[in-house]
Scaffold this active site. Structure first.
Site, PDB file in Angstrom:
ATOM      1  N   CYS A 116       0.821  -1.116  -0.020  1.00 34.31           N
ATOM      2  CA  CYS A 116      -0.083   0.036  -0.080  1.00 34.31           C
ATOM      3  C   CYS A 116       0.824   1.194  -0.165  1.00 34.31           C
ATOM      4  O   CYS A 116       0.091   2.312  -0.347  1.00 34.31           O
ATOM      5  CB  CYS A 116      -1.029  -0.009   1.126  1.00 34.31           C
ATOM      6  SG  CYS A 116      -0.192  -0.342   2.747  1.00 34.31           S
ATOM      7  N   GLN A 128       6.783  -8.744   3.199  1.00 32.82           N
ATOM      8  CA  GLN A 128       6.414  -8.287   1.970  1.00 32.82           C
ATOM      9  C   GLN A 128       7.556  -8.485   0.855  1.00 32.82           C
ATOM     10  O   GLN A 128       7.307  -8.719  -0.311  1.00 32.82           O
ATOM     11  CB  GLN A 128       6.003  -7.058   1.807  1.00 32.82           C
ATOM     12  CG  GLN A 128       4.479  -6.900   2.762  1.00 32.82           C
ATOM     13  CD  GLN A 128       3.796  -5.543   2.965  1.00 32.82           C
ATOM     14  OE1 GLN A 128       4.820  -4.739   3.118  1.00 32.82           O
ATOM     15  NE2 GLN A 128       2.660  -5.454   2.996  1.00 32.82           N
TER      16      GLN A 128
END
Lengths: 426, 273
Positions: free
Chosen positions: A48, A118
């Site tokens: 994000c 991530q």
């Protein structure tokens, strides 16, 4: 081959732009597949807060064009818009950027742990797409190890810097396993919801939310889980819960020392952690003096968060220094790896010359005693070793990519293609 | 240096390695350092156990009649208490705090190993007496660790209660863990101490046909047991936890310490240490 980091993040692009560029997990493979002809080794990170490409390529310009085209097509954006928010790092700068990302120094909340997972996921995707070769593999593994060093050798991850995470951290210093301790939230305000969310993420399982308006409490339980209660029901459960979070509006104390004295007597020595984030305060300060009660108001939590910010700044400086050291080591390792074939060929060439000349000498001096033959053999070997030692060490210390290439070519021209040059001249 | 001295020196070195890694763990909180610390401390513990057993076999009696043997057995008992605690709950920070103490005692064992000590009455050189000594050592070691954890609880509780958060001590485990572990150590120490006292009484009766009840060591030991019994009564009977119950842990330990090392220095006792 050039290592490149190309992308945008929360520092270069506002949320409205990042939203447009975010790529869904199922489309990551598709993006990688399109990049394969231009960059055999590539990884794509989309979170994000960032969209980034890491790759090893010779066709940098073509690659950048292709990326812009992919993103334009995916998001129907104008090319000029794409260029404005993106950054490009090459070589050591790109390594440092990747290391900072993996260590969460480049994150919006510095020190958060999620980003490392991530980056690992992006690397796994690249492996599964068959795009993680020796170079990318080496660089990413180095990044993971550097991130681990940063987390373990600096205070970066141990200092919560927002009020809610400080509250959870304190709860974990009182109770060892939060899932065994029920919590009660009095009030359904925004700040209370945020802190309650942190507590739930921290492991709290049994959760009650009590509010003057039951509907608001119910709306909150729909989002966070737990059980909604009226305010009076909530106050009657003080003996059952171990964590009390208050965030109610109003001018007077909701909880007075005299109220809690009776409650504490019935709790049989069980600790009670009271987090009062209401402004004005909901809990009378004298409550904090009761045995086994730990009371923190918004100012107490903010003071800890502020103190942690100072400590975190020092930790960031330590981490930056550590990452620079790691980048230097990675560069040295890559240099060594890139120049290794040239060094091996150079040594092989000298060894071949030595052996030929030694053979010639021994043919001419057949009567030489064995002891002397061995001494001559050792002498030539030592001579070659000594002559090649310094150039080899110096070569390994060459850092610039173009310098590395020039040195390798020069060595090749001077020593390894010598016979070929003579033939050309002849 | 003879063989037992060499064994003591090697043991001290192994404990030193354990301390080094546990210190690195405390600084970095990296699990690999804790694993290394536990490996080195366990190696030291087993070597010390072997050295004690070898001394026993060679002399036909447990080597607990010299200062060297006593200190060695004490550091062995401390090591046992630490490793038993680790089996119950993995709180590596506590290993970092206690390992230096065990190292210190093992160094003392090595340093005092060269000094002559008074010999024990030969009639008391029995298996029962050796067991009495070892059990009281184990009891005292558990009280020591219980006391240390009690102090850690006190510090941690003070920080949390009065909002004086210090980075170094903030690494201590949660209050709940410290509380549970204190109870565990004091409980186990209580049982060892009680067993040690019982065996000692049996030995004394066999040799002298009476119990030396007025011996200050025995009086002190009973008082220690009573204080710790009071600790459990407060906790389980009156539900008093937290700082108040930790006061008893500390008082009990001060008396146990005096009984263990102070009595011989200031009062008359039949015990040789």
């Amino acid at each position: 081959m050039k290592f490149i980091a190309y992308g945008l993040n929360h520092a270069t692009a506002p949320l409205s732009v990042r939203e447009k560029y975010a790529v869904e997990p199922e489309k990551v493979r598709e993006v990688l597949a399109r990049l394969k002809p231009l960059a055999p080794e590539a990884a794509f990170l989309s979170t994000c807060n960032r969209v980034e490409f890491y790759l090893s390529t010779e066709k940098e310009e073509k690659f950048l064009e292709e990326i812009r085209e992919i993103l334009n097509r995916l998001h129907r954006l104008k090319p000029a818009e794409v260029k404005k928010y993106f950054y490009l790092y090459e070589g050591p700068q790109a390594f440092l950027h990747l290391f900072r990302v993996a260590s969460s120094l480049d994150s919006m909340v510095v020190g958060e742990a999620q980003i490392l997972g991530q980056v690992k996921e992006a690397y796994r995707e690249s492996q599964e797409a068959g795009m993680a070769g020796a170079t990318l593999n080496g660089i990413f593994q180095w990044a993971f190890s550097a991130a681990k060093r940063v987390r373990s050798q600096t205070e970066i991850a141990r200092m919560p810097v927002n009020v809610s995470s400080v509250a959870v951290d304190l709860a974990k210093k009182i109770f060892s396993v939060l899932s065994e301790h029920p919590a009660l939230l009095l009030g359904a305000g925004e700040m209370g919801e945020l802190t309650a969310k942190y507590l739930v993420d921290g492991g709290v399982k049994d959760f009650f939310i009590a509010n003057r308006t039951l509907d608001k409490a119910k709306a909150l339980t729909d989002r966070l889980g737990g059980k909604a209660l009226s305010l009076s029901e909530g106050l009657s459960r003080l003996g059952e819960v171990d964590i009390l979070l208050t965030s109610l509006g109003g001018g007077s104390f909701i909880l007075k020392r005299s109220d809690l004295e009776g409650v504490m007597k019935n709790r049989k020595g069980r600790s009670l952690f009271v987090i009062d984030i209401g402004v004005p305060r909901n809990v009378e300060p004298g409550v904090g003096n009761l045995e086994s009660v730990y009371l923190y108001n918004i100012d107490d939590l903010s003071a800890i968060a502020e103190a942690n910010k100072g400590g975190r700044q020092r930790a960031v400086e330590d981490a930056e220094a550590l990452l620079k050291e790691e980048v230097n080591q990675l560069c040295a390792w890559l240099n060594e790896r890139e120049l290794a074939p040239t060094i091996i060929r150079l040594r092989g060439h000298f060894e071949a010359v030595r052996e030929a000349k030694l053979r010639e000498f021994l043919e001419k001096n057949k009567d030489l005693p064995d002891k002397e033959k061995t001494a001559v053999e050792r002498l030539t070997r030592d001579l070659i070793g000594k002559l090649l030692h310094d150039p080899t060490v110096n070569l390994k210390q060459v850092t610039g990519e173009s310098d590395r290439f020039d040195y390798a070519r020069m060595l090749n021209d001077i020593f390894l293609n010598q016979d070929h040059s003579r033939k050309d001249r002849g | 240096m003879n063989l037992p001295n060499i064994a003591l020196a090697v043991t001290a070195l192994l404990y030193a390695a354990g301390c080094f890694f546990s210190f690195r763990y405390y600084r970095s909180l990296e699990d690999s350092f804790d694993r290394s610390a536990i490996r080195w401390l366990s190696a030291a513990f087993f070597l010390q156990g072997l050295a004690l057993a070898a001394g026993w076999v060679a002399r036909g009696y447990a080597p607990l009649d010299s200062l060297e043997g006593i200190l060695s057995a004490f550091s062995f008992a401390l090591g046992a208490a630490l490793l038993i605690g680790r089996l119950k709950t993995a709180l590596p920070v506590l290993t970092s705090l206690f390992a230096p103490f065990i190292f210190f005692v093992s160094c003392l064992a090595f340093l005092f190993g060269l000094k002559p000590v008074p010999l024990m009455d030969s009639r008391l050189m029995t298996l029962g007496m050796a067991s009495h000594i070892m059990l009281t050592f184990l009891g005292f070691s558990h009280f020591t660790l219980g006391f240390g954890i009690g102090v850690a609880y006190w510090v941690q509780e003070g920080q949390l209660k009065y909002h004086r958060i210090k980075n170094w001590s903030y690494r201590l485990p949660a209050l709940e863990d410290l509380d549970r572990l204190t109870v565990f150590y004091i409980g186990l120490g209580f049982l060892f101490w009680l067993g040690g006292l019982g065996l000692g009484a049996v030995q004394a009766f066999e040799v002298w046909n009476k119990l030396p009840l007025s011996d200050p060591k025995i009086v002190g030991s009973f008082l220690v047991l009573m204080i710790y019994a009071g600790f459990f009564l407060l906790r389980w009977g009156f539900k008093i936890h937290g700082r108040k119950s930790m006061v008893l842990v500390m008082v009990g330990y001060v008396l146990a310490l005096f009984t263990f090392v102070g009595v011989r220095a200031f009062l008359n006792t039949q015990h040789i240490f």
